[in-house]
Structure formats: structure tokens, C-alpha cells
Design a protein around this motif. Structure first.
Motif, mmCIF file in Angstrom:
data_model
loop_
_atom_site.group_PDB
_atom_site.id
_atom_site.type_symbol
_atom_site.label_atom_id
_atom_site.label_comp_id
_atom_site.label_asym_id
_atom_site.label_seq_id
_atom_site.Cartn_x
_atom_site.Cartn_y
_atom_site.Cartn_z
ATOM 1 N N UNK A 1 -11.985 1.470 3.059
ATOM 2 C CA UNK A 1 -10.555 1.418 2.792
ATOM 3 C C UNK A 1 -10.368 1.822 1.328
ATOM 4 N N UNK A 2 -9.808 2.968 1.102
ATOM 5 C CA UNK A 2 -9.539 3.423 -0.263
ATOM 6 C C UNK A 2 -8.032 3.551 -0.407
ATOM 7 N N UNK A 3 -7.416 2.512 -0.996
ATOM 8 C CA UNK A 3 -5.960 2.392 -0.978
ATOM 9 C C UNK A 3 -5.393 2.370 -2.386
ATOM 10 N N UNK A 4 -4.194 2.929 -2.497
ATOM 11 C CA UNK A 4 -3.459 2.937 -3.758
ATOM 12 C C UNK A 4 -2.226 2.076 -3.607
ATOM 13 N N UNK A 5 -2.017 1.211 -4.586
ATOM 14 C CA UNK A 5 -0.872 0.295 -4.604
ATOM 15 C C UNK A 5 -0.021 0.650 -5.819
ATOM 16 N N UNK A 6 1.095 1.278 -5.567
ATOM 17 C CA UNK A 6 1.953 1.727 -6.660
ATOM 18 C C UNK A 6 2.680 0.534 -7.285
ATOM 19 N N UNK A 7 2.716 0.547 -8.615
ATOM 20 C CA UNK A 7 3.439 -0.498 -9.342
ATOM 21 C C UNK A 7 4.833 -0.038 -9.769
ATOM 22 N N UNK A 8 5.194 1.169 -9.436
ATOM 23 C CA UNK A 8 6.478 1.707 -9.874
ATOM 24 C C UNK A 8 7.630 0.927 -9.252
ATOM 25 N N UNK A 9 8.609 0.647 -10.051
ATOM 26 C CA UNK A 9 9.836 -0.001 -9.596
ATOM 27 C C UNK A 9 11.007 0.893 -9.979
ATOM 28 N N UNK A 10 11.594 1.527 -8.924
ATOM 29 C CA UNK A 10 12.646 2.498 -9.167
ATOM 30 C C UNK A 10 12.155 3.610 -10.080
ATOM 31 N N UNK A 11 10.894 3.990 -9.912
ATOM 32 C CA UNK A 11 10.319 5.085 -10.682
ATOM 33 C C UNK A 11 9.864 4.696 -12.065
ATOM 34 N N UNK A 12 9.949 3.440 -12.403
ATOM 35 C CA UNK A 12 9.566 2.988 -13.746
ATOM 36 C C UNK A 12 8.325 2.132 -13.650
ATOM 37 N N UNK A 13 7.348 2.387 -14.515
ATOM 38 C CA UNK A 13 6.121 1.583 -14.537
ATOM 39 C C UNK A 13 6.377 0.255 -15.238
ATOM 40 N N UNK A 14 5.875 -0.843 -14.671
ATOM 41 C CA UNK A 14 6.015 -2.122 -15.383
ATOM 42 C C UNK A 14 5.174 -2.123 -16.645
ATOM 43 N N UNK A 15 5.681 -2.836 -17.651
ATOM 44 C CA UNK A 15 5.034 -2.853 -18.948
ATOM 45 C C UNK A 15 4.460 -4.240 -19.236
ATOM 46 N N UNK A 16 3.343 -4.248 -19.987
ATOM 47 C CA UNK A 16 2.703 -5.512 -20.374
ATOM 48 C C UNK A 16 1.652 -5.218 -21.425
ATOM 49 N N UNK B 1 0.849 -1.183 0.000
ATOM 50 C CA UNK B 1 0.000 0.000 0.000
ATOM 51 C C UNK B 1 0.888 1.238 0.000
ATOM 52 N N UNK B 2 0.655 2.120 -0.955
ATOM 53 C CA UNK B 2 1.485 3.310 -1.090
ATOM 54 C C UNK B 2 0.884 4.493 -0.348
ATOM 55 N N UNK B 3 -0.433 4.653 -0.539
ATOM 56 C CA UNK B 3 -1.103 5.797 0.077
ATOM 57 C C UNK B 3 -2.592 5.601 -0.027
ATOM 58 N N UNK B 4 -3.311 6.548 0.546
ATOM 59 C CA UNK B 4 -4.750 6.567 0.309
ATOM 60 C C UNK B 4 -5.001 6.947 -1.134
ATOM 61 N N UNK B 5 -6.207 6.694 -1.589
ATOM 62 C CA UNK B 5 -6.551 7.031 -2.965
ATOM 63 C C UNK B 5 -7.874 7.802 -2.961
ATOM 64 N N UNK B 6 -7.822 9.048 -3.383
ATOM 65 C CA UNK B 6 -6.625 9.829 -3.737
ATOM 66 C C UNK B 6 -5.905 10.325 -2.491
ATOM 67 N N UNK B 7 -4.633 10.632 -2.617
ATOM 68 C CA UNK B 7 -3.848 10.984 -1.422
ATOM 69 C C UNK B 7 -4.146 12.377 -0.889
ATOM 70 N N UNK B 8 -4.782 13.223 -1.682
ATOM 71 C CA UNK B 8 -4.982 14.610 -1.286
ATOM 72 C C UNK B 8 -6.281 14.838 -0.543
ATOM 73 N N UNK B 9 -7.106 13.783 -0.370
ATOM 74 C CA UNK B 9 -8.386 13.927 0.316
ATOM 75 C C UNK B 9 -8.311 13.293 1.697
ATOM 76 N N UNK B 10 -9.136 13.777 2.636
ATOM 77 C CA UNK B 10 -9.143 13.144 3.964
ATOM 78 C C UNK B 10 -9.560 11.683 3.831
ATOM 79 N N UNK B 11 -8.977 10.795 4.601
ATOM 80 C CA UNK B 11 -9.331 9.367 4.490
ATOM 81 C C UNK B 11 -10.752 9.110 4.976
ATOM 82 N N UNK B 12 -11.416 8.120 4.356
ATOM 83 C CA UNK B 12 -12.769 7.726 4.744
ATOM 84 C C UNK B 12 -12.700 6.852 5.999
ATOM 85 N N UNK B 13 -13.760 6.931 6.807
ATOM 86 C CA UNK B 13 -13.822 6.090 7.997
ATOM 87 C C UNK B 13 -14.614 4.796 7.749
ATOM 88 N N UNK B 14 -15.317 4.716 6.637
ATOM 89 C CA UNK B 14 -16.124 3.534 6.350
ATOM 90 C C UNK B 14 -15.585 2.732 5.185
#
Length: 947
Positions: free
Chosen positions: A898-913, A883-896
Motif C-alpha cells: 500500500x503506497x498511499x499519499x495523504x494530502x494535507x492541503x485545506x482549500x489548496x493551502x498547506x497547513x503551517x507549523x 487518502x488522496x492518491x497512490x504515491x507517486x500517482x503517476x506510477x502503476x500501483x503495487x500489488x504487494x
């Protein structure tokens, strides 16, 4: 063709990144497809409208498609019955009405050979099967549960418990009623006190008994046995049938035919009890001290007999193999040499009544001679006395009196009448009236005096009542007998004893008792004179196996009961041993026997129990092995016969004008397992011998509802663990010979078909909530500890539960939507979506992050990516993101949520497929975790900007 990312708003070159979102779970598990092909969008839609579904599941375990259009942890299981049970073959819901209330018992067929009452909180062994027995199959009808196991046919009788008479209520039973006593044993009401006998008189083989303190209205045809008589002790224990009942104030004068020396009217004191089935009876006010098996106990004016544990053979015993033996009462019908006849009537070889008067020699009545006399014939009335001469026969003088066919005639001249040898007729009451003087009868028939020795004046002719005409069988009676059982079953009739000779003084009848545990009495049947149909005449107590019984029949034809014909032609045979799979249809029980379907007599059984009588010709043969019978509602009746390869239907109502007949219903649809079918309304859900989950409906026809996961039924590949590559058992778990199919309608949001493997768990097929339509499959459910039988049955009136039996030993569980453990043990829960195709050839996609929104309970899920692969391996496993951060990170977190962001970046590079699988793992926890939506944020770009 635009890609899913472009459909979501990505614009080439100017804005490469966009969000691919799916906020509804509507596709479910769909494994029988190309993993690179969308699971549920037709080609034309995808080509011209760029339609696609990204929620299609290709793997998972213990996740469930909900009625909220979401994916949640599958509900757990709680204890239904905490007792330790073996593995269970099947469950059955046995329903009956007790004291006006509906009662349900849950029956379990244990793999240890025992059949249990497994109702919540109980574990009572109902029956232990014999060696070689198969699975038990059940059918409840009212207060009896019938069951078979391929070796034995049994019934479990569960009548209402005994109830006492109180100051506010009178508990009325009837003779022949069964109850359950406080020890759980069967008690059968064998007799009831009819009243007190205060006077007895006997003349001309007719006894008159005076009754008072009667407990019900006495009627002609009632049978009873006196006891306690001191003067007329010869009547004690004799079964008597009332030929006439005359009310006289508060008393009744009851006449019976009984051969005995004349007995002057005398006061007496005794009781009379009746064993007539159906006679009203009442209990006492206190609970009896119930006896052991075979014992009796007095309960007020009633007597109960203990028949022991309430499990007995299904049907009545087999019919007696030999006809009853016959003898004659008080001398033979015909003349015999050296015989003392007293003043008895006999019938001569010409059918005439002869009255014999013995000469007293040395204080002893004289006897007949050694040679048959030439009897005098009927007198030539009104002309002369020719032929009306007394005939001397040793020490007996014979007087011709007329025939058993003589009836009263108007203006008939009678000559030569007298106290002895007077002309006789049979009056309208069935009594012999003998003219005691000469004269001419009147113009209208008189009102006959029904009292024995009573006289009737007929225009000066005085007739004396000589008692019932026991010579009603001039051309002959035929006798048979059957065994009556405490559940109302009556065996087929014995062979008949045929007597074509005249019968004057009654018959002495004999036979052999039954050793069947439920047989309480012998039912005796007799034809009318020269008749062909034996009718019920009397019942006597069953003396037991290989024990002789006897009965004195001195009763006239009017006492026969035409509504109770003897069950001839083996019509009341017990069910064939080895039958199985009983069902109830058209008031009959149907079952499978070898390659036939047999059925009970049902409403055609006039004497006996329509559920226990199986006539030899009541069957329909089939060219293959039937497995299960399913009654359905169609025009002209209908019972489906599902066989190994095809499904047939039996139509008709079983009447002479509409007999039962079988025809093909659905070709190439068969099953190998009784439990592989369940019915919802008119729709059958099945698991066929071909390993396919299909449905049959009279309107919709044949549908393979299991096609989306058809490959899983052949060999399970899902649920092996996206993270560890190990987990729930996989392989060929679903065998057509052991799969369970059950429909569980537990609530509005919890309705589904469950296809269970009988060892590990199930796949669930449930309706999709509005605004979508149709049904979807959920990932495999694996029960902690394993299973055996899994069935949805009614456990309390109107309420069903999905019961889960232990694999080999343990409590019985039930599906419980309020918990998320199996009997307290948490289980893993994850699903895999995919393959999600992001772009086509010549393009490459990048995944920046995954966003998941879940109900805020338990721990947050883990998210895994499998790029460019259709299944994880040891060298290419899922890549699990943090888990990287809340989603979106700029809003207050919800209490009801779980709104989570999972970053796929590896050393700043997005995986390709170009395609990937998305795993969401909620781990092993006791929580109602539920994913509401997911998003994939990414981009795609061309491999070359210019070609």
C-alpha cells in the motif's frame, strides 16, 4: 543550522519543497524526554552533523518494533488451554524424565487458592491451599515438585507409571520404589519374595534355614520375614537378619540369631519376603487391580501398597520425641532371684560368662535362689582348677566359662573343659566356640565350623559352635529410631536409650509409630559396643500413629551398616513452616524463611533425602527481608539473595574448608515482588522497589534499561487513543509489588523482555536488528479482556511460550505470531511519531502531504496530524487525513505494498507549523499490517525575507 527539510534536499528560495523520509524504525517508544527533543541523537551529532531521527515514538498501542526494522501490529494471542481458569498468580514449568523421555507439566497457582496442572488440554487440581496461604512458589527436582505458600510446605510426587513385565522385557524395580498407578495414586513396593524355605533347624539360639528358588543372591545382613511355615511356625512374621549365608549348590543355608527352645532339623515349606530398600524386584505380566488408599496388591513376586493422592508434606515427620524402650530377650543379662535359666549363658557383675544348668525338680527346671551368689571367676588355665568350681544357686549350677573378650590363642593350655562349663572364646565369625575337652590349642588358628553345634578340631581340642556371640555389648549399646518415608526421607533420630550394662541374649526394643501419610517403616539404629555413632541395623513396618511397635535385636555388631549412620542432632528435620521461594543450587534446596535463607542437607545427608532434610544451623541471616533467590555461575559458587533494598550473594561450596558465607553484591538494588525478576544467562532483568526496570550482570554491572519509558512505569500516559482520547486504561498500572518481568525467547525474530502490569498488558523491550544495534521499547500492548500472570516458560522440551493468564476467569492464552486477535477478538493498533521538529525560530514549515508505505494486507491506515502540540486534547485533536492518491500517482500501483499519499492541503493551502506529531492508525482489524516507511513532503521559509 540547517533544517531536516534542507538535509533532505530542499534549497532555500529556489526550491522550497522536499521530502523528509524515514525508512527504518530504529528508535522505538521513548517517552521520558522533552517531546520537542529528538529521542536518541546526542547534542553534538545534531549540532555539527545535523543528525536527527524522525521515527521516535511518543505514543501508541498494540504496535511492535519488529526484527525487520519496521512497525507492525503486535502479534495476537491464541488458546493454550481452553479450560476456564481463575486469575493466575504464576506459572511454573515442571520438568522430569519418564521412561527415558523428558516430560513437562505446566503448573498454575490460581488466585482461587488452588494449584492446578494446567498443561495444555488439562485442568487438574493438585492441591488446595489452606486459609491465609500466600502465593505458591515451586521447585522441581527429578520426580518431585516441591512447593510452598507461606503456610504449608508440600511435595507433589510424580514417579514413572507402573509398567508390566513382557515376553520381551523384564521390568526391574527395587523395594522402596514408587510408581503412579492408572488411577493417579502413589504405589510403593513394600516387599519382594526372596525365596522358598524348605528346612528349619534351631539350636543354641541359632536358626538355620534352607532356601531354594531364590529370586536374587542372598547375602549376609539381608533381613527377611518367613510366612507359611507349618512346623517352625514360631518364625512366621518375625524379622530375621542373616548372620551368615552359605551357598550349597542350588540352595542357600542362611543362619540367623533367634532365641527359642532347640528345634530339631525338619523339612518345612514357606516363603520369605524382604523389605530391604534397594532389593531388586520384578513385576507381573498383567496390570494389578490397584487397591484403595492403604491397601496392598500382589504383583508377581512383589507387593505394592497404595499411599493415595501424591501430595504430601515436604519433609519427613518430626523426630520421635522419646527414646525407644528396651527389654532383654529370654531372661535378663544379669542374675535375678527365683529365675529359671535353663542352660542359658549370662554375664556376671565381673563381665564373665556364666553357664547355668538347672536341676530338674518334679519335672520342672530349677530356679535361682533368693540371694546373689558369689560367682566363680575365670579359671587359672593350665595351673590348677582353683576358681573354676561350679557354684550352686538354688536349683541352678553356674559354671564360669570365660569372658566375652576371649579370643583364640595359639598353644593355649585348656584344663577343665567339658560339655558344660567349658572354656569359651569368640571366633573370627562372631560365634561362641566352647571347648569340650582338655588340651592345648594349635600353632595356627583353625578354620571354624560355622554351623550351629558343629565342631572344630584344634590340635586335639574340640570346639563346639554355640551360635553367635550375643554378648557383643559388654560395655553397652545405644539405640535410637527414625521414621522412613516413601520418597527416601528419614526423620531425625529419636533420643538415644543408653545401656551401659552387658547384653548377652539380645534386646527387646519398642517405640511409637508415625501418623505421617508417607511414613512406611521404622528404621532402627544401634551403636557398636561402647560406640558413639548409631548405625542402621533393621527396619520394620510403621504401625501407624500412636501405635506401639516392637523389634527383637539378636544381631552382632558386624551386621551394623557403617554407611548408614543415624541422623543425629536434628540434622534431618523437616523444612521450617513458612519458608518460601525455593531454588535448587549445589545439590541442595534453598529457600527464604523470615529474614534468613535456609538450605537442605543435600550431599551431606548420608541417610535420608538431601532435599527434605533441613538441619537447624543451616541458614544465613540478612538485615532485611529476602524476596527471591537466584543461582548464578560465578567463581566459588553463588546464589543471589535479592532483598527489599539491596542484593547480596552467598558464596562457598558448603564443605568444611569452604563453608557458605554471605556478602554484599549490589547496594540499593532491591525488589518488592518475587515475579519482578527473570534471568537470561548471567543477566538479571528486574523491576525494582523504586519502580525502575534495571538489569544486573556480573560483567556489565547495573543498567537502567527501562529509562526511555521510565515515566510510564510511574503513570501510564500512552495508549489512551489518538482519535478518541479514550482507550486502554491509563494511570499507575505498574506497582513494584505486582509487576511481572519475563524474558521470552520464542524465535530468532521474536525475543524480548516483557514488563507486565499483571492487569492489562505489557511494554516490550527487544533487540534491534542489524545494521542497527541495541534494544528498543515498543508501544504498550493491551490484551483484550485483561491479564493476570504473564510469563514465558518452557511448555514442551526446548520450546517456550509466553503464557497469558485471564484477569479473573477464562482460558489461558499464549502469544501467537500467526494471529492478530486476542482469542478471536481484534484490537486497535496505532502509533504516534514525534514531535517532529521541522524548523527553528524565525522559520515556518508547511506540510503538503504524508506518504505511507505498508504491507498490502487488511485495510489501509489512517493518518493524523497534530500541529504545534505535544498532546491531543478535546479542543486540539488530531486532524485525520483522507487518502488522496497512490504515491507517486503517476506510477502503476503495487500489488504487494500500500503506497498511499495523504494530502494535507485545506482549500489548496498547506497547513503551517514548526513541529508536529504524526499518527498512523491501522484501526481494529485481524491483519498483519506493517508500515515499511513514511515520508513528509513539505517546505520551510523564513518569516521575513529581510530583517
Amino acid at each position: 543550522m540547517t533544517s531536516p527539510i534542507e538535509q533532505a534536499g530542499a534549497v532555500k528560495e529556489s526550491s522550497e519543497y522536499a521530502t523528509l523520509s524515514m525508512d527504518r524504525a530504529i528508535t522505538g517508544l521513548y517517552t521520558q524526554r522533552s517531546p520537542l527533543r529528538d529521542a536518541d541523537v546526542p547534542y553534538l551529532y545534531s549540532k555539527f552533523y545535523s543528525a536527527s531521527r524522525f521515527d521516535s515514538l511518543i505514543d501508541g498501542i498494540n504496535r511492535e518494533m519488529t526484527s525487520r526494522l519496521s512497525l507492525a501490529r503486535a502479534p495476537g494471542s491464541s488458546i493454550y488451554n481452553s479450560n476456564t481458569f481463575p486469575g493466575i498468580n504464576s506459572f511454573y514449568s515442571y520438568k522430569r524424565i519418564v521412561s527415558g523421555a523428558e516430560v513437562i507439566r505446566v503448573i498454575a497457582d490460581g488466585k482461587d487458592g488452588n494449584i492446578y496442572d494446567a498443561t495444555a488440554g488439562q485442568k487438574t487440581t493438585i492441591f488446595t491451599k489452606s486459609g491465609g496461604a500466600g502465593k505458591a512458589r515451586f521447585q522441581g527436582v527429578n520426580t518431585t515438585l516441591y512447593f510452598t505458600d507461606g503456610v504449608e510446605n508440600k511435595k507433589w510426587m510424580q514417579p514413572a507409571p507402573w509398567a508390566a513385565q513382557t515376553s520381551m522385557t523384564t521390568t526391574t524395580y527395587a523395594v522402596g520404589t514408587t510408581v503412579i498407578d492408572s488411577n493417579g495414586k502413589i504405589e510403593y513396593l513394600i516387599n519382594f519374595k526372596a525365596g522358598n524355605i524348605t528346612n528349619v533347624a534351631l539350636a543354641a539360639n541359632v536358626a538355620t534355614l534352607t532356601f531354594n528358588n531364590t529370586n536374587f543372591t542372598l547375602q549376609q545382613g539381608m533381613s527377611f520375614a518367613p510366612s507359611g511355615l507349618s512346623g517352625a511356625s514360631f518364625l512366621n512374621g518375625k524379622l530375621l537378619i542373616a548372620t551368615a549365608v552359605i551357598p550349597s549348590g542350588s540352595t542357600f543355608l542362611v543362619t540367623v540369631a533367634f532365641v527359642h527352645a532347640p528345634y530339631a532339623s525338619a523339612s518345612d515349606s514357606g516363603d520369605a519376603t524382604t523389605t530391604d530398600v534397594g532389593t531388586p524386584a520384578t513385576t507381573g505380566s498383567g496390570t494389578p487391580s490397584w487397591p484403595g488408599a492403604g491397601g496392598t496388591v500382589v504383583d508377581g513376586l512383589s507387593v505394592w501398597k497404595n499411599f493415595g493422592v501424591p501430595v504430601f508434606d515436604w519433609g519427613p515427620p518430626a523426630a520421635p520425641s522419646q527414646p525407644p524402650t528396651l527389654g532383654f530377650l529370654a531372661g535378663p543379662v544379669f542374675w535375678l532371684p527365683n529365675k529359671n535359666y535353663g542352660s542359658q549363658f549370662i554375664v556376671d557383675r565381673n563381665g564373665n560368662i556364666q553357664q547355668g544348668v538347672s536341676s530338674i525338680v518334679g519335672g520342672v527346671d530349677g530356679s535361682t535362689g533368693a540371694v546373689l551368689p558369689l560367682f566363680s571367676q575365670i579359671p587359672n588355665l593350665g595351673i590348677s582348677l582353683t576358681g573354676f568350681l561350679p557354684i550352686k544357686d538354688g536349683g541352678v549350677t553356674w559354671y564360669a566359662c570365660g569372658t566375652v573378650r576371649n579370643l583364640w590363642q595359639a598353644s593355649q593350655v585348656l584344663v577343665g573343659g567339658g560339655a558344660i562349663g567349658g572354656y569359651v572364646i569368640v571366633d573370627t565369625n562372631g560365634n561362641i566356640q566352647q571347648a569340650t575337652n582338655n588340651g592345648t590349642t594349635g600353632a595356627t588358628e583353625p578354620t571354624w565350623n560355622t554351623a550351629p553345634n558343629g565342631t572344630t578340631n584344634d590340635n586335639g581340642v574340640i570346639w563346639r559352635n554355640s551360635g553367635p556371640c550375643l554378648a557383643l555389648a559388654f560395655q553397652g549399646w545405644k539405640y535410637g529410631y527414625a521414621y522412613h518415608c516413601i520418597d527416601g526421607s528419614v526423620s531425625s533420630l529419636s533420643p538415644l536409650t543408653v545401656r551401659t550394662n552387658g547384653i548377652l541374649n539380645g534386646v527387646f526394643l519398642g517405640g511409637v509409630g508415625s501418623g505421617a501419610p508417607t511414613c512406611d517403616s521404622i528404621w532402627i539404629f544401634r551403636t557398636a559396643d561402647n560406640g558413639s555413632t548409631p548405625l542402621f541395623i533393621a527396619s520394620i513396618a510403621n504401625p501407624g500413629a500412636n501405635t506401639l511397635w516392637s523389634f527383637s535385636d539378636q544381631n552382632s555388631d558386624p551386621l551394623l551398616i557403617p554407611e548408614l549412620p543415624g541422623p543425629q542432632a536434628s540434622s534431618n528435620n523437616p523444612p521450617p513452616i513458612g519458608m518460601t521461594a525455593p531454588v535448587y543450587h549445589l545439590q541442595r534446596i534453598w529457600a527464604i524463611y523470615q529474614n534468613t535463607v535456609v538450605y537442605s542437607g543435600g550431599p551431606n545427608v548420608l541417610v535420608g533425602n538431601g532435599n527434605t532434610a533441613f538441619a537447624p544451623l543451616s541458614f544465613s541471616p540478612f538485615p532485611e527481608q529476602p524476596i527471591k533467590l537466584v543461582p548464578i555461575t560465578v567463581n566459588n559458587g553463588g546464589i543471589l539473595v535479592i532483598c527489599t533494598s539491596n542484593t547480596y550473594i552467598i558464596l562457598g561450596t558448603g564443605t568444611a574448608s569452604n563453608p557458605f558465607y554471605a556478602t554484599m553484591y549490589m547496594r540499593n538494588v532491591g525488589i518488592l515482588n518475587y515475579d519482578a525478576v527473570d534471568v537470561v544467562g548471567s543477566t538479571l532483568y528486574m523491576f525494582t522497589g523504586k519502580g525502575k526496570a534495571v538489569s544486573l550482570d556480573p560483567g556489565a554491572g547495573y543498567v537502567e534499561y527501562g529509562f526511555p519509558i521510565g515515566d510510564q512505569f510511574k503513570s501510564v500516559t500512552t495508549g489512551k487513543g489518538a482519535k478518541t482520547l479514550t482507550g486502554a486504561p491509563v494511570g499507575a498500572l505498574y506497582s513494584p509489588a505486582s509487576t511481572y518481568v519475563t524474558w521470552a525467547e520464542l524465535s530468532s525474530g521474536d525475543t524480548a523482555v516483557y514488563v507486565c502490569d499483571g492487569a492489562v498488558g505489557w511494554f516490550r523491550y527487544s533487540p534491534t536488528a542489524s545494521p542497527e544495534s541495541g534494544f528498543v521499547w515498543s508501544p504498550r500492548r493491551v490484551i483484550v479482556g485483561g491479564t493476570s500472570a504473564v510469563q514465558a516458560i518452557e511448555t514442551t522440551p526446548g520450546i517456550s511460550q509466553l503464557l497469558i493468564a485471564p484477569a479473573s476467569s477464562g482460558p489461558i492464552l499464549f502469544r501467537d505470531s500467526s494471529v492478530h486477535t486476542d482469542n478471536g477478538t481484534a484490537y486497535q493498533s496505532y502509533d504516534v511519531k514525534g514531535n517532529i521538529v521541522l524548523c527553528q525560530s524565525g522559520e515556518v514549515a508547511e506540510i503538503a502531504h504524508i506518504a505511507v508505505k505498508s504491507i498490502a494486507v487488511g485495510t489501509r491506515p489512517k493518518v493524523g496530524l497534530l500541529l504545534g502540540e505535544i498532546t491531543p486534547t478535546s479542543t486540539t485533536p488530531f486532524d485525520w487525513l483522507e487518502i488522496t492518491s497512490a504515491d507517486p500517482p503517476d506510477l502503476p500501483p503495487s500489488t504487494t505494498i500500500y503506497s498511499d499519499r495523504y494530502s494535507a492541503l485545506q482549500n489548496g493551502v498547506c497547513p503551517k507549523c514548526d513541529n508536529f506529531q504524526l499518527a498512523v492508525d491501522y484501526g481494529t482489524q485481524n491483519a498483519a499490517d506493517e508500515m515499511l516507511m513514511f515520508s513528509v513532503y513539505g517546505a520551510k521559509y523564513a518569516e521575513r525575507r529581510q530583517q
